[in-house]
Design a protein around this motif. Structure first.
Motif, PDB file in Angstrom:
ATOM      1  N   CYS A 247      41.677  43.068  43.931  1.00 49.23           N
ATOM      2  CA  CYS A 247      42.585  43.465  45.016  1.00 49.23           C
ATOM      3  C   CYS A 247      41.846  43.687  46.326  1.00 49.23           C
ATOM      4  CB  CYS A 247      43.360  44.726  44.633  1.00 49.23           C
ATOM      5  SG  CYS A 247      42.372  46.237  44.707  1.00 49.23           S
TER       6      CYS A 247
ATOM      7  N   GLU B 283      52.976  39.183  46.501  1.00 46.91           N
ATOM      8  CA  GLU B 283      51.572  38.786  46.441  1.00 46.91           C
ATOM      9  C   GLU B 283      51.076  38.920  45.007  1.00 46.91           C
ATOM     10  OE1 GLU B 283      49.185  41.172  49.015  1.00 46.91           O
ATOM     11  OE2 GLU B 283      47.363  40.150  48.375  1.00 46.91           O
ATOM     12  N   THR B 284      50.379  37.918  44.499  1.00 47.48           N
ATOM     13  CA  THR B 284      49.771  38.032  43.175  1.00 47.48           C
ATOM     14  C   THR B 284      48.318  37.559  43.254  1.00 47.48           C
ATOM     15  OG1 THR B 284      50.572  35.830  42.668  1.00 47.48           O
ATOM     16  CG2 THR B 284      51.874  37.633  41.817  1.00 47.48           C
ATOM     17  N   PRO B 285      47.375  38.532  43.295  1.00 44.61           N
ATOM     18  CA  PRO B 285      45.961  38.147  43.409  1.00 44.61           C
ATOM     19  C   PRO B 285      45.540  37.153  42.317  1.00 44.61           C
ATOM     20  CG  PRO B 285      46.206  40.534  43.552  1.00 44.61           C
ATOM     21  CD  PRO B 285      47.559  39.983  43.239  1.00 44.61           C
TER      22      PRO B 285
ATOM     23  N   CYS C 188      38.254  50.277  41.390  1.00 47.40           N
ATOM     24  CA  CYS C 188      39.541  50.357  40.686  1.00 47.40           C
ATOM     25  C   CYS C 188      39.309  50.346  39.170  1.00 47.40           C
ATOM     26  CB  CYS C 188      40.414  49.147  41.000  1.00 47.40           C
ATOM     27  SG  CYS C 188      41.014  49.056  42.692  1.00 47.40           S
TER      28      CYS C 188
ATOM     29  N   CYS D  84      36.969  44.995  43.010  1.00 48.77           N
ATOM     30  CA  CYS D  84      38.191  44.630  42.284  1.00 48.77           C
ATOM     31  C   CYS D  84      38.822  43.396  42.923  1.00 48.77           C
ATOM     32  CB  CYS D  84      39.160  45.804  42.320  1.00 48.77           C
ATOM     33  SG  CYS D  84      40.708  45.502  41.445  1.00 48.77           S
TER      34      CYS D  84
ATOM     35  N   HIS E  48      44.964  49.861  39.773  1.00 46.71           N
ATOM     36  CA  HIS E  48      44.336  49.904  41.095  1.00 46.71           C
ATOM     37  C   HIS E  48      44.215  51.323  41.620  1.00 46.71           C
ATOM     38  CE1 HIS E  48      44.189  45.612  40.991  1.00 46.71           C
ATOM     39  NE2 HIS E  48      45.417  45.649  40.521  1.00 46.71           N
TER      40      HIS E  48
ATOM     41  N   GLU F 242      51.007  51.509  39.453  1.00 49.43           N
ATOM     42  CA  GLU F 242      49.868  50.580  39.437  1.00 49.43           C
ATOM     43  C   GLU F 242      48.569  51.299  39.079  1.00 49.43           C
ATOM     44  OE1 GLU F 242      49.695  47.467  39.427  1.00 49.43           O
ATOM     45  OE2 GLU F 242      51.504  46.663  40.387  1.00 49.43           O
TER      46      GLU F 242
END
Ligand SMILES: [Zn+2]
Length: 299
Positions: A153, A61-63, A158, A151, A141, A138
């Motif tokens: 995410c 997954e890549t926001p 975050c 954020c 986040h 990470e």
């Protein structure tokens, strides 16, 4: 080094085509210059935003790019005809700094990349630390305010929602709307919605006190996140990279003092906070190192 904009809106398949074209171009250039022949290439190292699964080479997954369960590693390996290894881009950048950059000879290092998002990577005892499912490090986040800003995410508060490039710009614009005097509007012909973090750095260099204040706040937010990691991991070095580091002491001065204020003294005394040595090439050098570690052996 070759680079191209990602242009997320063109779609995942076209991003892969671009990467493949750039790899082929780099191989052609090396052959033409007599540096490396075609059969000298052993494999491809890839760094991508995550979370991802190194085992299957899939980006989960890549926001910021909108990819989901995307088999990046095998698509590129099959197109080029060489084996490939995939890791998180910030992990690769941290490994690059450890191997060839600011953190050479350092056993325990945290890398923080300030860009569209905030990436983080950990090299512990000379190896990238991945955690149980490849999501370790990470820092972007981690929560620095339980009731804080939204954020990308989906969470609130975050670090990334305060200190990423777009977040720095957003906070700067909010202050301008509240009436803060600044050179910033002049840098964008009065269209404050066009202000970026780079404009904030530019205004600081031109002596703008409001922009310096925005950067000081950025450093404090970053210092909260970093101090948490300093107390958890007791690293010897933290390497900060990304365009925001152009602000120099306006970022590093208040960042170091915030970490000193919040972390245990023995931990912050042992930890150097430094700018990246390799800049944008850290991820590329680190991706090559990632391939080596994954397929060949320790560096
Ligand atoms: Zn977040």
């Amino acid at each position: 080094m070759r680079s191209m904009p990602t242009d997320a809106h063109i779609g995942a398949k076209f991003v892969v085509d671009r990467i493949v074209d750039m790899i082929r171009g780099a191989m052609r250039d090396a052959a033409r210059e007599g540096a490396l022949s075609d059969d000298a290439w052993v494999g491809i190292g890839l760094g991508s935003p995550g979370p991802l699964d190194r085992e299957t080479g899939t980006v989960l997954e890549t926001p910021n790019l909108g990819w989901r369960n995307f088999p990046l590693r095998d698509l590129i390996a099959n197109s080029i005809g060489l084996p490939a290894a995939l890791d998180n881009d910030a992990n690769a950048a941290t490994l690059g700094e450890w191997w060839q950059g600011a953190a050479r000879g350092v056993d325990n290092v945290l890398g923080v990349t300030l860009g569209t998002g905030i990436g983080g990577g950990l090299v512990l005892n000379g190896e990238v630390y991945h955690g149980a499912s490849d999501v370790a490090g990470e820092i972007g986040h981690t929560t620095i305010d339980s009731n804080g800003r939204k954020c990308a995410c989906g969470n609130y508060g975050c670090l990334e929602a305060y200190a990423s490039g777009p977040a720095i710009a957003a906070r700067a614009v909010e202050g301008l709307h509240a009436g803060a005097p600044s050179l910033l509007p002049d840098l964008v012909d009065g269209d404050v919605d066009r202000i970026t973090a780079a404009h904030v750095s530019e205004a600081i260099i031109a002596g703008d006190t409001y922009a310096a204040e925005v950067m000081r706040d950025t450093a404090k937010f970053l210092g909260i996140g970093v101090a948490n990691l300093v107390n958890i991991l007791n690293p010897e070095m933290i390497v900060i990279s990304g365009g925001v580091t152009r602000a120099g002491d306006h970022l590093f001065g208040p960042l170091r003092s915030e970490v000193r204020k919040r972390a245990f003294k023995v931990a912050s005394d042992a930890c150097k906070i430094v700018p990246s040595d390799l800049g944008d090439t850290a991820g590329v050098i680190g991706a090559a190192a990632t391939y080596h570690v994954a397929r060949i052996g320790p560096l």
